[in-house]
Design a protein around this motif. Structure first.
Motif, PDB file in Angstrom:
ATOM      1  N   THR A 142      35.115  27.433  43.216  1.00 32.06           N
ATOM      2  CA  THR A 142      36.422  27.906  42.785  1.00 32.06           C
ATOM      3  C   THR A 142      36.336  29.332  42.260  1.00 32.06           C
ATOM      4  OG1 THR A 142      37.081  25.654  42.198  1.00 32.06           O
ATOM      5  CG2 THR A 142      38.368  27.445  41.253  1.00 32.06           C
ATOM      6  N   LEU A 143      35.306  29.606  41.476  1.00 28.10           N
ATOM      7  CA  LEU A 143      35.117  30.952  40.946  1.00 28.10           C
ATOM      8  C   LEU A 143      34.928  31.957  42.077  1.00 28.10           C
ATOM      9  CD1 LEU A 143      32.728  30.342  37.900  1.00 28.10           C
ATOM     10  CD2 LEU A 143      35.092  31.131  37.820  1.00 28.10           C
ATOM     11  N   THR A 144      34.116  31.591  43.056  1.00 26.18           N
ATOM     12  CA  THR A 144      33.858  32.497  44.170  1.00 26.18           C
ATOM     13  C   THR A 144      35.102  32.684  45.024  1.00 26.18           C
ATOM     14  OG1 THR A 144      31.620  31.569  44.197  1.00 26.18           O
ATOM     15  CG2 THR A 144      32.202  33.047  45.983  1.00 26.18           C
ATOM     16  N   ASP A 145      35.863  31.614  45.208  1.00 22.72           N
ATOM     17  CA  ASP A 145      37.118  31.724  45.958  1.00 22.72           C
ATOM     18  C   ASP A 145      38.048  32.740  45.295  1.00 22.72           C
ATOM     19  OD1 ASP A 145      36.381  29.946  47.869  1.00 22.72           O
ATOM     20  OD2 ASP A 145      37.503  28.252  47.065  1.00 22.72           O
ATOM     21  N   LYS A 146      38.129  32.659  43.982  1.00 19.27           N
ATOM     22  CA  LYS A 146      38.997  33.583  43.253  1.00 19.27           C
ATOM     23  C   LYS A 146      38.479  35.011  43.374  1.00 19.27           C
ATOM     24  CE  LYS A 146      41.091  34.424  38.726  1.00 19.27           C
ATOM     25  NZ  LYS A 146      41.188  33.977  37.311  1.00 19.27           N
ATOM     26  N   LEU A 147      37.162  35.157  43.299  1.00 19.01           N
ATOM     27  CA  LEU A 147      36.555  36.484  43.408  1.00 19.01           C
ATOM     28  C   LEU A 147      36.873  37.108  44.770  1.00 19.01           C
ATOM     29  CD1 LEU A 147      34.601  38.479  41.896  1.00 19.01           C
ATOM     30  CD2 LEU A 147      32.768  37.469  43.252  1.00 19.01           C
ATOM     31  N   LEU A 148      36.723  36.315  45.830  1.00 23.01           N
ATOM     32  CA  LEU A 148      37.005  36.835  47.168  1.00 23.01           C
ATOM     33  C   LEU A 148      38.481  37.170  47.345  1.00 23.01           C
ATOM     34  CD1 LEU A 148      34.077  35.819  47.759  1.00 23.01           C
ATOM     35  CD2 LEU A 148      34.892  35.337  50.072  1.00 23.01           C
ATOM     36  N   ASP A 149      39.337  36.389  46.715  1.00 23.89           N
ATOM     37  CA  ASP A 149      40.771  36.672  46.794  1.00 23.89           C
ATOM     38  C   ASP A 149      41.087  38.010  46.125  1.00 23.89           C
ATOM     39  OD1 ASP A 149      43.556  35.851  47.378  1.00 23.89           O
ATOM     40  OD2 ASP A 149      43.727  35.868  45.189  1.00 23.89           O
ATOM     41  N   LEU A 150      40.439  38.275  45.000  1.00 26.09           N
ATOM     42  CA  LEU A 150      40.645  39.545  44.298  1.00 26.09           C
ATOM     43  C   LEU A 150      40.091  40.718  45.106  1.00 26.09           C
ATOM     44  CD1 LEU A 150      39.710  38.297  40.724  1.00 26.09           C
ATOM     45  CD2 LEU A 150      41.964  39.136  41.430  1.00 26.09           C
ATOM     46  N   ILE A 151      39.013  40.464  45.839  1.00 26.43           N
ATOM     47  CA  ILE A 151      38.445  41.516  46.698  1.00 26.43           C
ATOM     48  C   ILE A 151      39.405  41.830  47.841  1.00 26.43           C
ATOM     49  CG2 ILE A 151      36.602  42.039  48.348  1.00 26.43           C
ATOM     50  CD1 ILE A 151      34.712  40.389  46.546  1.00 26.43           C
ATOM     51  N   ARG A 152      39.881  40.785  48.497  1.00 26.28           N
ATOM     52  CA  ARG A 152      40.759  40.991  49.657  1.00 26.28           C
ATOM     53  C   ARG A 152      42.070  41.669  49.269  1.00 26.28           C
ATOM     54  NH1 ARG A 152      38.486  35.968  51.325  1.00 26.28           N
ATOM     55  NH2 ARG A 152      40.116  34.823  50.223  1.00 26.28           N
ATOM     56  N   THR A 153      42.555  41.365  48.053  1.00 30.50           N
ATOM     57  CA  THR A 153      43.809  41.983  47.596  1.00 30.50           C
ATOM     58  C   THR A 153      43.557  43.288  46.841  1.00 30.50           C
ATOM     59  OG1 THR A 153      43.744  40.579  45.609  1.00 30.50           O
ATOM     60  CG2 THR A 153      45.050  39.798  47.490  1.00 30.50           C
ATOM     61  N   LYS A 154      42.282  43.654  46.731  1.00 29.62           N
ATOM     62  CA  LYS A 154      41.858  44.916  46.115  1.00 29.62           C
ATOM     63  C   LYS A 154      42.360  45.074  44.679  1.00 29.62           C
ATOM     64  CE  LYS A 154      41.613  47.287  50.581  1.00 29.62           C
ATOM     65  NZ  LYS A 154      41.970  48.506  51.359  1.00 29.62           N
ATOM     66  N   LYS A 155      42.272  43.989  43.911  1.00 31.38           N
ATOM     67  CA  LYS A 155      42.671  44.028  42.503  1.00 31.38           C
ATOM     68  C   LYS A 155      41.422  44.268  41.656  1.00 31.38           C
ATOM     69  CE  LYS A 155      46.700  41.067  43.225  1.00 31.38           C
ATOM     70  NZ  LYS A 155      47.346  39.763  42.925  1.00 31.38           N
ATOM     71  N   MET A 156      41.146  45.537  41.406  1.00 34.55           N
ATOM     72  CA  MET A 156      39.887  45.934  40.792  1.00 34.55           C
ATOM     73  C   MET A 156      39.721  45.396  39.376  1.00 34.55           C
ATOM     74  SD  MET A 156      37.163  47.509  41.657  1.00 34.55           S
ATOM     75  CE  MET A 156      35.657  48.123  40.919  1.00 34.55           C
ATOM     76  N   ASP A 157      40.753  45.459  38.564  1.00 34.81           N
ATOM     77  CA  ASP A 157      40.635  45.016  37.174  1.00 34.81           C
ATOM     78  C   ASP A 157      40.283  43.534  37.089  1.00 34.81           C
ATOM     79  OD1 ASP A 157      41.194  47.555  36.324  1.00 34.81           O
ATOM     80  OD2 ASP A 157      43.321  47.173  35.919  1.00 34.81           O
ATOM     81  N   SER A 178      34.418  28.530  49.478  1.00 36.69           N
ATOM     82  CA  SER A 178      34.557  27.212  50.103  1.00 36.69           C
ATOM     83  C   SER A 178      34.580  27.281  51.626  1.00 36.69           C
ATOM     84  CB  SER A 178      35.833  26.532  49.596  1.00 36.69           C
ATOM     85  OG  SER A 178      36.964  27.360  49.836  1.00 36.69           O
ATOM     86  N   LYS A 179      34.754  28.482  52.184  1.00 36.97           N
ATOM     87  CA  LYS A 179      34.746  28.644  53.639  1.00 36.97           C
ATOM     88  C   LYS A 179      33.444  29.275  54.136  1.00 36.97           C
ATOM     89  CE  LYS A 179      39.783  29.028  53.998  1.00 36.97           C
ATOM     90  NZ  LYS A 179      40.918  29.876  54.428  1.00 36.97           N
ATOM     91  N   GLY A 180      32.464  29.391  53.234  1.00 34.12           N
ATOM     92  CA  GLY A 180      31.160  29.921  53.633  1.00 34.12           C
ATOM     93  C   GLY A 180      31.110  31.428  53.745  1.00 34.12           C
ATOM     94  N   ARG A 181      32.013  32.120  53.052  1.00 32.58           N
ATOM     95  CA  ARG A 181      32.054  33.583  53.127  1.00 32.58           C
ATOM     96  C   ARG A 181      31.440  34.202  51.876  1.00 32.58           C
ATOM     97  NH1 ARG A 181      38.400  33.865  54.451  1.00 32.58           N
ATOM     98  NH2 ARG A 181      38.290  32.641  52.524  1.00 32.58           N
ATOM     99  N   LEU A 182      30.741  35.315  52.067  1.00 27.79           N
ATOM    100  CA  LEU A 182      30.096  36.000  50.953  1.00 27.79           C
ATOM    101  C   LEU A 182      30.968  37.125  50.414  1.00 27.79           C
ATOM    102  CD1 LEU A 182      26.338  36.456  51.954  1.00 27.79           C
ATOM    103  CD2 LEU A 182      27.254  35.003  50.146  1.00 27.79           C
ATOM    104  N   ALA A 183      30.915  37.291  49.098  1.00 28.26           N
ATOM    105  CA  ALA A 183      31.710  38.336  48.455  1.00 28.26           C
ATOM    106  C   ALA A 183      31.330  39.721  48.974  1.00 28.26           C
ATOM    107  CB  ALA A 183      31.527  38.267  46.941  1.00 28.26           C
ATOM    108  N   LEU A 184      30.034  39.962  49.169  1.00 24.79           N
ATOM    109  CA  LEU A 184      29.597  41.295  49.587  1.00 24.79           C
ATOM    110  C   LEU A 184      30.096  41.636  50.989  1.00 24.79           C
ATOM    111  CD1 LEU A 184      28.052  43.789  48.734  1.00 24.79           C
ATOM    112  CD2 LEU A 184      25.957  42.758  49.622  1.00 24.79           C
ATOM    113  N   VAL A 185      30.092  40.663  51.875  1.00 23.33           N
ATOM    114  CA  VAL A 185      30.599  40.896  53.232  1.00 23.33           C
ATOM    115  C   VAL A 185      32.097  41.214  53.186  1.00 23.33           C
ATOM    116  CG1 VAL A 185      31.049  39.832  55.482  1.00 23.33           C
ATOM    117  CG2 VAL A 185      28.840  39.485  54.362  1.00 23.33           C
ATOM    118  N   GLU A 186      32.837  40.450  52.386  1.00 22.12           N
ATOM    119  CA  GLU A 186      34.277  40.688  52.281  1.00 22.12           C
ATOM    120  C   GLU A 186      34.564  42.035  51.622  1.00 22.12           C
ATOM    121  OE1 GLU A 186      36.599  38.781  53.758  1.00 22.12           O
ATOM    122  OE2 GLU A 186      34.799  37.799  54.537  1.00 22.12           O
TER     123      GLU A 186
END
Length: 353
Positions: A26-41, A59-67
């Motif tokens: 869940t934490l990683t999902d949220k992190l990736l969502d913030l990356i994709r929406t470019k919400k830096m804060d 949860s979909k097997g995606r890495l934060a660094l790749v995104e």
């Protein structure tokens, strides 16, 4: 009753483990969502959570660094690397590496940063494609050429770039005087360590990138010199000098450098000077086999070992008992001569510059 109690405990442990895993996802999902929406804060706030693992796929097997690379925003990539993201990681879903995405998108600066932190352009994705297979521009091709020559080392900051600071902070941090940048994590150029194990060739290992080499990297190529009444540090790989202590050098190496001022070697035959002990000029090292106690030779460039003496190692310097002078003996041909072969004509030359 006992078996029921054990079963209950087992189920409780399983539920807790499952809940813990779900929390991470869940934490990683949220992190990736913030990356994709470019919400830096919000992104930075999530990174600072104690339970955040930036290398945990969502949860979909995606890495934060790749995104982060896909956003084309280098600040997201840099932040993840500072918080421990592995540049050489691969996306579990596709096997794609961050640097492969950077190459595909022609993001030169992001690709350079990833390479600086140990990204590997030769790893394959699930379609057997490598990052090096994608070279959409001259700049990307130049990165590939530099990587093939020197690996991650090719992209490190110049020696002396980073210093340690502790102003208004309880802990030391790294500071880049050229850019004004500060960071807690060790910069790649400051991650080198010398590994010296008896009976084995000296090697240098970068704790940030994982790169290994048997030749001294630029970050550690410092000597202390005295010129007149002034003392300074000189980097013989980068051909630069400074009065400040180079803090990328490990403490134990610095102590040796401080003690040996103006230590260099002179070749009486060629007139050359060298800052590195000529013992290490050859790619071959004579070592002793622990079991047989016999000598064998190890090639530090190829990793090859052989019982047969290489021609380059045949000559040896021997002191003549009668005259006290040295002569040179070839262990392969049994030839002897008073005239030193060029590679053995080195003498230590300690003097002010």
């Amino acid at each position: 009753m006992a078996s029921k109690r054990l079963l209950s405990l087992f189920l409780a442990a399983a539920i807790l483990a499952s809940a813990s895993a779900a929390t991470k996802v869940t934490l990683t999902d949220k992190l990736l969502d913030l990356i994709r929406t470019k919400k830096m804060d919000g992104f930075v706030a999530e990174l600072q959570r104690d339970d955040m693992d930036v290398n945990q796929p969502d949860s979909k097997g995606r890495l934060a660094l790749v995104e982060a690379v896909r956003t084309r925003e280098i600040k997201f990539v840099d932040a993840l690397l500072q918080y421990g993201a592995l540049a050489k990681s691969k996306d579990p879903a596709t096997g794609t590496s961050p640097v492969q995405v950077a190459f595909q998108l022609n993001q030169v600066q992001i690709a350079r940063m990833l390479l600086q932190y140990g990204a590997d352009i030769n790893v394959e994705d699930k379609s057997n494609r490598k990052a090096r297979d994608f070279a959409p521009s001259k700049e990307i091709r130049e990165l590939i050429t530099a990587y093939d020559k020197d690996g991650s080392m090719a992209f490190e900051d110049a020696p002396g770039t980073w210093t340690k600071q502790s102003k208004e902070s309880k802990e030391e941090y790294w500071f880049n005087a050229k850019t004004g940048e500060s960071r807690w994590t060790t910069p790649a150029s400051c991650g080198w360590q010398r590994v010296d194990v008896q009976g084995h060739p000296i090697k240098y290992v970068n704790t940030v990138t994982g790169q290994q080499t048997t030749s001294v990297p630029p970050a550690l190529a410092w000597v202390k010199i005295k010129k007149g009444d002034k003392e300074m540090f000189y980097n013989f790989k980068a051909n630069m000098s400074q009065f400040e202590t180079p803090l990328e050098v490990p403490k134990e190496m610095l102590e040796i450098i401080e003690k040996n001022k103006n230590v260099r070697w002179y070749n009486e035959k060629t007139g050359e000077f060298a800052w590195i002990d000529p013992t290490y000029h050859s790619i071959w090292r004579e070592l002793e086999d622990e079991e047989t106690k016999k000598s064998y030779w190890y090639n530090v460039e190829t990793g090859e070992s052989t019982w047969d003496m290489p021609e380059a190692m045949a000559w040896t310097k021997i002191k003549d008992d009668e005259s006290g002078n040295h002569f040179f003996h070839n262990r392969l041909t049994q030839e002897s001569t008073w005239d030193a072969p060029s590679h053995l004509a080195w003498v230590r030359h300690d003097s002010d510059l």
